[in-house]
Design a protein around this motif. Structure first.
Motif, PDB file in Angstrom:
ATOM      1  N   THR A  56       0.844  -1.190   0.000  1.00 52.60           N
ATOM      2  CA  THR A  56       0.000   0.000   0.000  1.00 52.60           C
ATOM      3  C   THR A  56       0.880   1.241   0.000  1.00 52.60           C
ATOM      4  OG1 THR A  56      -0.167   0.007   2.426  1.00 52.60           O
ATOM      5  CG2 THR A  56      -1.915  -1.113   1.216  1.00 52.60           C
ATOM      6  N   VAL A  57       0.356   2.307  -0.558  1.00 55.92           N
ATOM      7  CA  VAL A  57       1.098   3.564  -0.567  1.00 55.92           C
ATOM      8  C   VAL A  57       1.309   4.056   0.860  1.00 55.92           C
ATOM      9  CG1 VAL A  57       1.012   6.000  -1.238  1.00 55.92           C
ATOM     10  CG2 VAL A  57       0.309   4.223  -2.866  1.00 55.92           C
ATOM     11  N   ALA A  58       0.261   3.971   1.682  1.00 56.06           N
ATOM     12  CA  ALA A  58       0.337   4.497   3.044  1.00 56.06           C
ATOM     13  C   ALA A  58      -0.338   3.551   4.022  1.00 56.06           C
ATOM     14  CB  ALA A  58      -0.314   5.877   3.106  1.00 56.06           C
ATOM     15  N   ARG A  59      -0.103   3.795   5.299  1.00 58.95           N
ATOM     16  CA  ARG A  59      -0.791   3.042   6.331  1.00 58.95           C
ATOM     17  C   ARG A  59      -0.975   3.926   7.558  1.00 58.95           C
ATOM     18  NH1 ARG A  59       0.895  -1.898   8.786  1.00 58.95           N
ATOM     19  NH2 ARG A  59      -0.617  -1.153  10.291  1.00 58.95           N
ATOM     20  N   THR A  60      -2.042   3.680   8.294  1.00 61.21           N
ATOM     21  CA  THR A  60      -2.218   4.350   9.570  1.00 61.21           C
ATOM     22  C   THR A  60      -1.230   3.746  10.553  1.00 61.21           C
ATOM     23  OG1 THR A  60      -3.960   2.797  10.204  1.00 61.21           O
ATOM     24  CG2 THR A  60      -4.660   4.861   9.186  1.00 61.21           C
ATOM     25  N   VAL A  61      -0.727   4.574  11.440  1.00 57.57           N
ATOM     26  CA  VAL A  61       0.337   4.125  12.334  1.00 57.57           C
ATOM     27  C   VAL A  61      -0.065   4.354  13.786  1.00 57.57           C
ATOM     28  CG1 VAL A  61       2.699   4.558  13.113  1.00 57.57           C
ATOM     29  CG2 VAL A  61       2.184   4.463  10.667  1.00 57.57           C
ATOM     30  N   LYS A  62      -0.126   3.245  14.533  1.00 60.66           N
ATOM     31  CA  LYS A  62      -0.241   3.274  15.988  1.00 60.66           C
ATOM     32  C   LYS A  62       0.873   2.355  16.466  1.00 60.66           C
ATOM     33  CE  LYS A  62      -5.240   3.971  16.038  1.00 60.66           C
ATOM     34  NZ  LYS A  62      -6.578   3.427  16.422  1.00 60.66           N
ATOM     35  N   LYS A  63       2.023   2.937  16.659  1.00 60.32           N
ATOM     36  CA  LYS A  63       3.237   2.149  16.848  1.00 60.32           C
ATOM     37  C   LYS A  63       3.153   1.178  18.011  1.00 60.32           C
ATOM     38  CE  LYS A  63       6.348   5.499  14.675  1.00 60.32           C
ATOM     39  NZ  LYS A  63       7.546   6.318  14.837  1.00 60.32           N
ATOM     40  N   HIS A  64       3.660  -0.049  17.746  1.00 67.72           N
ATOM     41  CA  HIS A  64       3.741  -1.078  18.779  1.00 67.72           C
ATOM     42  C   HIS A  64       4.921  -0.796  19.707  1.00 67.72           C
ATOM     43  CE1 HIS A  64       0.876  -3.502  16.606  1.00 67.72           C
ATOM     44  NE2 HIS A  64       1.668  -3.693  15.589  1.00 67.72           N
ATOM     45  N   SER A  65       4.835  -1.294  20.937  1.00 65.02           N
ATOM     46  CA  SER A  65       6.014  -1.362  21.779  1.00 65.02           C
ATOM     47  C   SER A  65       6.915  -2.438  21.209  1.00 65.02           C
ATOM     48  CB  SER A  65       5.626  -1.709  23.219  1.00 65.02           C
ATOM     49  OG  SER A  65       4.828  -0.683  23.781  1.00 65.02           O
ATOM     50  N   THR A  66       8.208  -2.300  21.398  1.00 63.29           N
ATOM     51  CA  THR A  66       9.138  -3.256  20.818  1.00 63.29           C
ATOM     52  C   THR A  66       8.920  -4.646  21.362  1.00 63.29           C
ATOM     53  OG1 THR A  66      10.738  -1.466  20.621  1.00 63.29           O
ATOM     54  CG2 THR A  66      11.572  -3.696  20.337  1.00 63.29           C
TER      55      THR A  66
END
Length: 253
Positions: free
Chosen positions: A242-252
């Motif tokens: 995909t060109v873009a994605r929504t980001v809700k970053k995970h903890s490592t």
């Protein structure tokens, strides 16, 4: 003398063209200094966020920490998707969000050209984790939505970003008119697209490996439903770009 007059005439035409058809930023509308800025002003270019490592090796969601290696996130361990891996180039935010909305809801060809050129510029190499693409499958629209809109943005993006790769629209179709995914939570998105796609009857054997193409990856429910239809049709290896994605970053961890 004639050459001089020709040069003067061309210069005058360039001035008139700049006055009546100025180069504008495809996102914010600011005037560009010249047509070679790629469609975005310097301010909008500075606001673009590229997806960076480390990220989940399956869904492609980046982790909070900028250190460490790519690994599978907890969500994909708990509920593995049908597709093998998904990757996006940009975060769905700022100018990228504006451009995609202009394409999707206003058929803005200038925005389409701009985002295709941007993606090709940032796509220095095929994203790690995805197999080299041999066949692209744009996410199909329901026939009623296609008639209403007049175009499929996933197909247009595939053509603009990968003009030299084969694109196949005849393997799966959208047989259920779904609600817009915008505003729905993850569970409602899954329910909304459940059984929305099906394999078409075709005399050709199903391809062994494909890459699904779409504009945005939010929860992955749409591309996962497409992947399920492709699996049922006999396709074994399915990636998602995909060109873009929504980001809700995970903890490592």
């Amino acid at each position: 003398m004639q050459n001089m007059l020709t040069k003067i005439a061309l210069a005058a035409l360039n001035i008139l063209d700049e006055i009546f058809f100025p180069c504008l930023c495809a996102a914010c509308g600011a005037r560009l200094e010249n047509a070679y800025q790629g469609g975005l002003c310097a301010d909008c270019l500075s606001k673009i966020k590229k997806i960076e490592h480390p990220l989940c090796t399956i869904c492609g969601m980046p982790f909070v920490s900028l250190s460490g290696e790519d690994h599978i996130c907890g969500a994909c361990l708990k509920n593995p998707p049908i597709f093998k891996a998904a990757r996006a180039i940009f975060e769905y935010d700022g100018p990228i969000r504006i451009l995609i909305k202009k394409i999707k809801f206003h058929d803005d060809r200038y925005a389409l050209k701009t985002i295709c050129n941007l993606t090709k510029r940032y796509l220095e190499a095929w994203p790690s984790g995805l197999s080299n693409p041999t066949l692209l499958i744009p996410v199909p629209l329901h026939i009623s939505r296609l008639r209403e809109r007049g175009f499929n943005q996933a197909l247009d993006l595939a053509k603009g970003i990968f003009p030299d790769l084969p694109i196949y629209t005849g393997l799966i179709s959208r047989n259920k008119k779904t609600l817009s995914q915008t505003g729905l939570d993850a569970q409602k998105r899954i329910k909304n697209v459940r059984d929305a796609f099906c394999a078409r009857n075709t005399a050709d054997p199903s391809p062994e490996a494909v890459t699904i193409i779409d504009d945005i990856f939010t929860t992955g429910s749409t591309v996962n439903a497409c992947a399920l239809a492709l699996k049922k049709a006999g396709t074994k290896h399915i990636d998602v770009f995909t060109v873009a994605r929504t980001v809700k970053k995970h903890s490592t961890f």
